[in-house]
Design a protein around this motif. Structure first.
Motif, PDB file in Angstrom:
ATOM      1  N   GLU A 264      25.219  35.401 -59.073  1.00  0.00           N
ATOM      2  CA  GLU A 264      25.126  35.404 -57.562  1.00  0.00           C
ATOM      3  C   GLU A 264      24.954  36.940 -57.098  1.00  0.00           C
ATOM      4  N   ALA A 265      25.514  37.763 -57.715  1.00  0.00           N
ATOM      5  CA  ALA A 265      25.206  39.381 -57.469  1.00  0.00           C
ATOM      6  C   ALA A 265      23.919  39.560 -57.692  1.00  0.00           C
ATOM      7  N   ALA A 266      23.108  39.121 -58.935  1.00  0.00           N
ATOM      8  CA  ALA A 266      21.955  39.278 -59.047  1.00  0.00           C
ATOM      9  C   ALA A 266      20.868  38.875 -58.117  1.00  0.00           C
ATOM     10  N   LYS A 267      21.192  37.806 -57.375  1.00  0.00           N
ATOM     11  CA  LYS A 267      20.321  37.340 -56.293  1.00  0.00           C
ATOM     12  C   LYS A 267      20.275  38.397 -55.190  1.00  0.00           C
ATOM     13  N   ILE A 268      21.572  38.827 -54.939  1.00  0.00           N
ATOM     14  CA  ILE A 268      21.603  39.816 -53.874  1.00  0.00           C
ATOM     15  C   ILE A 268      20.920  41.272 -54.310  1.00  0.00           C
ATOM     16  N   LYS A 269      21.132  41.557 -55.226  1.00  0.00           N
ATOM     17  CA  LYS A 269      20.315  42.817 -55.850  1.00  0.00           C
ATOM     18  C   LYS A 269      18.865  42.616 -55.726  1.00  0.00           C
ATOM     19  N   ALA A 270      18.524  41.728 -56.180  1.00  0.00           N
ATOM     20  CA  ALA A 270      17.188  41.444 -55.934  1.00  0.00           C
ATOM     21  C   ALA A 270      16.289  41.262 -54.879  1.00  0.00           C
ATOM     22  N   ASP A 271      17.171  40.869 -53.590  1.00  0.00           N
ATOM     23  CA  ASP A 271      16.617  40.540 -52.565  1.00  0.00           C
ATOM     24  C   ASP A 271      17.765  40.740 -51.408  1.00  0.00           C
ATOM     25  N   HIS A 272      17.724  41.925 -50.890  1.00  0.00           N
ATOM     26  CA  HIS A 272      18.815  42.284 -49.989  1.00  0.00           C
ATOM     27  C   HIS A 272      18.729  41.640 -48.441  1.00  0.00           C
ATOM     28  N   SER A 273      17.749  40.914 -48.420  1.00  0.00           N
ATOM     29  CA  SER A 273      17.581  39.943 -47.349  1.00  0.00           C
ATOM     30  C   SER A 273      18.428  38.963 -47.272  1.00  0.00           C
ATOM     31  N   LEU A 274      18.987  38.411 -48.373  1.00  0.00           N
ATOM     32  CA  LEU A 274      19.868  37.564 -48.498  1.00  0.00           C
ATOM     33  C   LEU A 274      21.419  38.038 -47.943  1.00  0.00           C
ATOM     34  N   LEU A 275      21.627  39.107 -47.751  1.00  0.00           N
ATOM     35  CA  LEU A 275      22.982  39.824 -47.176  1.00  0.00           C
ATOM     36  C   LEU A 275      23.474  38.935 -46.259  1.00  0.00           C
ATOM     37  N   PRO A 276      22.957  38.622 -45.080  1.00  0.00           N
ATOM     38  CA  PRO A 276      23.358  38.011 -44.057  1.00  0.00           C
ATOM     39  C   PRO A 276      24.235  36.886 -44.225  1.00  0.00           C
ATOM     40  N   ALA A 277      23.283  35.796 -44.876  1.00  0.00           N
ATOM     41  CA  ALA A 277      23.624  34.693 -45.428  1.00  0.00           C
ATOM     42  C   ALA A 277      24.677  34.815 -46.534  1.00  0.00           C
ATOM     43  N   ALA A 278      24.437  35.523 -47.410  1.00  0.00           N
ATOM     44  CA  ALA A 278      25.631  35.841 -48.597  1.00  0.00           C
ATOM     45  C   ALA A 278      26.897  36.134 -47.970  1.00  0.00           C
ATOM     46  N   VAL A 279      26.764  36.874 -46.918  1.00  0.00           N
ATOM     47  CA  VAL A 279      28.237  37.576 -46.264  1.00  0.00           C
ATOM     48  C   VAL A 279      28.972  36.224 -45.646  1.00  0.00           C
ATOM     49  N   GLU A 280      28.073  35.190 -44.976  1.00  0.00           N
ATOM     50  CA  GLU A 280      28.725  34.004 -44.527  1.00  0.00           C
ATOM     51  C   GLU A 280      29.492  33.364 -45.635  1.00  0.00           C
ATOM     52  N   GLU A 281      28.720  32.926 -46.595  1.00  0.00           N
ATOM     53  CA  GLU A 281      29.391  32.317 -47.949  1.00  0.00           C
ATOM     54  C   GLU A 281      30.658  33.124 -48.356  1.00  0.00           C
ATOM     55  N   LEU A 282      30.532  34.420 -48.484  1.00  0.00           N
ATOM     56  CA  LEU A 282      31.673  35.284 -48.896  1.00  0.00           C
ATOM     57  C   LEU A 282      32.795  35.063 -47.981  1.00  0.00           C
ATOM     58  N   LEU A 283      32.543  34.902 -46.744  1.00  0.00           N
ATOM     59  CA  LEU A 283      33.610  34.555 -45.690  1.00  0.00           C
ATOM     60  C   LEU A 283      34.302  33.267 -46.036  1.00  0.00           C
ATOM     61  N   ARG A 284      33.364  32.254 -46.434  1.00  0.00           N
ATOM     62  CA  ARG A 284      33.895  30.987 -46.490  1.00  0.00           C
ATOM     63  C   ARG A 284      34.631  30.863 -48.053  1.00  0.00           C
ATOM     64  N   TYR A 285      34.180  31.426 -48.920  1.00  0.00           N
ATOM     65  CA  TYR A 285      34.774  31.358 -50.439  1.00  0.00           C
ATOM     66  C   TYR A 285      36.029  32.210 -50.356  1.00  0.00           C
ATOM     67  N   THR A 286      35.786  33.520 -49.957  1.00  0.00           N
ATOM     68  CA  THR A 286      37.079  34.223 -50.321  1.00  0.00           C
ATOM     69  C   THR A 286      38.295  34.117 -49.062  1.00  0.00           C
ATOM     70  N   ALA A 287      38.021  33.670 -48.059  1.00  0.00           N
ATOM     71  CA  ALA A 287      38.951  33.226 -46.807  1.00  0.00           C
ATOM     72  C   ALA A 287      39.750  34.719 -46.542  1.00  0.00           C
ATOM     73  N   PRO A 288      39.103  35.854 -46.234  1.00  0.00           N
ATOM     74  CA  PRO A 288      40.082  37.164 -46.027  1.00  0.00           C
ATOM     75  C   PRO A 288      41.167  36.960 -45.210  1.00  0.00           C
ATOM     76  N   VAL A 289      41.355  35.848 -44.162  1.00  0.00           N
ATOM     77  CA  VAL A 289      42.373  35.464 -43.303  1.00  0.00           C
ATOM     78  C   VAL A 289      42.704  34.218 -44.172  1.00  0.00           C
ATOM     79  N   ILE A 290      43.778  34.359 -44.632  1.00  0.00           N
ATOM     80  CA  ILE A 290      44.225  33.013 -45.599  1.00  0.00           C
ATOM     81  C   ILE A 290      44.836  32.006 -44.636  1.00  0.00           C
ATOM     82  N   ASN A 291      45.522  32.432 -43.562  1.00  0.00           N
ATOM     83  CA  ASN A 291      46.160  31.451 -42.370  1.00  0.00           C
ATOM     84  C   ASN A 291      45.963  32.471 -41.084  1.00  0.00           C
TER      85      ASN A 291
END
Length: 409
Positions: A264-291
């Motif tokens: 997944e990191a390789a996709k971002i390294k190859a195409d930085h235009s993916l970053l906005p959508a990737a950050v949304e997925e990282l927000l979902r996946y990691t849940a920085p605010v757990i509650n």
């Protein structure tokens, strides 16, 4: 996942849950979607875990964020009064309508995507300066070297804090993050007072001589968009203290996820235009605010067939909702930076939806891009199983994030 035994009333405070909450949350969604829990000091609460219930609860006016009402309910359980302070009593995250409405209107006016966009170039420099410091000093902990100081410095910039005062802000916020309120040395209380006094003085200076910053915008706005000194103090304190831990958690979560998912990191390294959508997925996946911030029921509330009585504490599990297969049927426990429309709840829902979402996402995009551009071969410095988390009701702080930068680009 089916449980194999009776659920302990302290399940949320076990080390197994702290290190990996997702197996327990999956069990609860199936067996007890609204589950009771008890804190170590004896407070009873109800935990909501299914996506639909979480989304409903976040927007339900019967679940109050009024800090006076919440502290009242907590105090009745503990058998003692819990006083509030100016720092926590006068900002929108700790209030309900009608008081919440003008506070949110004022902050929405001042805390705009346009203001965040104007600061982005400067944030690139902050990220690079922090990475330069790590390289120069041989630092190998991305948590203390980047994830912790970056939100503090950029929020200080946003509020109009002079550059010369940033080091002191780092000291104050580090204490507020790490030291428990019951600490016998009194350092937390002393640093809270020092930070409050500083913010009061900063507000007074901005009232006399406004500049292009958040506090100036709050205290010099027209009509009902203007905050008084007490409201500005509480709002500034909330932005300063509340935005730091959550954004640090997001940054640490993003880097941990990407460094343990190299494809997944390789996709971002190859195409930085993916970053906005990737950050949304990282927000979902990691849940920085757990509650979410806890609520108190103003009247009985029913969710998934469970009746929560009046005057009860409710904990709303964002981490569980973001991994609910009913909401995310396509591999919810896997990271996919090209996932379509990840409708996560990491910034909440309803009137308390986080106004700092633009800033948190922008900082994460910039930090990930610059780290991968400068250190394309960066890797974890330990086995993922060695990463440790500290317990927390709102965020699950990572103790450290050891990395090896490898050859530079």
């Amino acid at each position: 996942m089916k449980g194999t035994g009776t659920l302990s009333k302290y399940w949320m405070f076990s080390d197994d849950y702290t290190q990996n909450p997702y197996p327990m949350l999956a069990r609860l969604r199936q067996e007890q979607p609204v589950a009771k829990v008890e804190t170590p000091d004896g407070v009873r609460a109800w935990v909501v875990t299914r996506y639909d219930d979480v989304r409903t609860a976040l927007a339900d006016p019967r679940l109050s964020r009024d800090i006076g009402k919440l502290y009242g309910a907590l105090g009745r359980q503990l058998g003692r009064e819990l006083p509030t302070t100016d720092e926590i009593s006068n900002h929108l995250a700790n209030s309900d309508p009608p008081r919440h409405t003008p506070l949110r209107k004022a902050l929405s006016f001042a805390f705009t995507p346009k203001r965040v966009k104007a600061l982005r170039e400067g944030w690139h420099k902050v990220v690079d300066d922090l990475l330069d410091d790590m390289v120069r000093t041989g630092g190998q902990d991305l948590n203390t070297g980047l994830s912790e100081p970056l939100p503090i410095i950029t929020i200080a910039q946003l509020m109009g804090v002079p550059d010369s005062d940033w080091p002191q802000f780092l000291v104050w916020t580090d204490t507020l993050r790490r030291v428990d309120a019951s600490d016998p040395t009194g350092i937390k209380a002393r640093h809270t007072k020092e930070l409050s006094d500083y913010i009061r003085d900063l507000i007074a200076r901005k009232q006399r001589r406004p500049e292009d910053d958040l506090i100036s915008a709050l205290v010099h706005a027209e009509g009902d968009k203007r905050l008084d000194a007490k409201e500005a103090l509480s709002t500034a304190f909330a932005v300063m203290t509340g935005g730091n831990d959550t954004t640090t958690s997001l940054l640490n979560g993003a880097f941990t996820a990407l460094l343990t998912h190299p494809a997944e990191a390789a996709k971002i390294k190859a195409d930085h235009s993916l970053l906005p959508a990737a950050v949304e997925e990282l927000l979902r996946y990691t849940a920085p605010v757990i509650n979410s911030l806890q609520r108190v029921t103003l009247e009985p509330v029913e969710l998934s067939g469970v009746r929560i009585p009046q005057d009860e504490i409710v904990i709303i599990s964002i981490a569980s909702a973001n991994h609910d297969p009913d909401a995310f049927p396509d591999r919810p426990d896997e990271l996919d930076v090209t996932r379509k429309r990840p409708a996560h709840l990491s910034f909440g829902h309803g009137i308390h939806y986080c106004l700092g979402n633009h800033m948190a996402k922008a900082l994460t995009e910039i930090a990930v891009q610059r780290v991968f551009e400068r250190f394309p071969r960066i890797r974890l410095g330990v086995d993922p199983s060695e990463l440790r988390y500290q317990p927390g009701l709102i965020v699950r702080p990572l103790v450290s994030l050891p990395v090896v930068f490898g050859p530079t680009a």
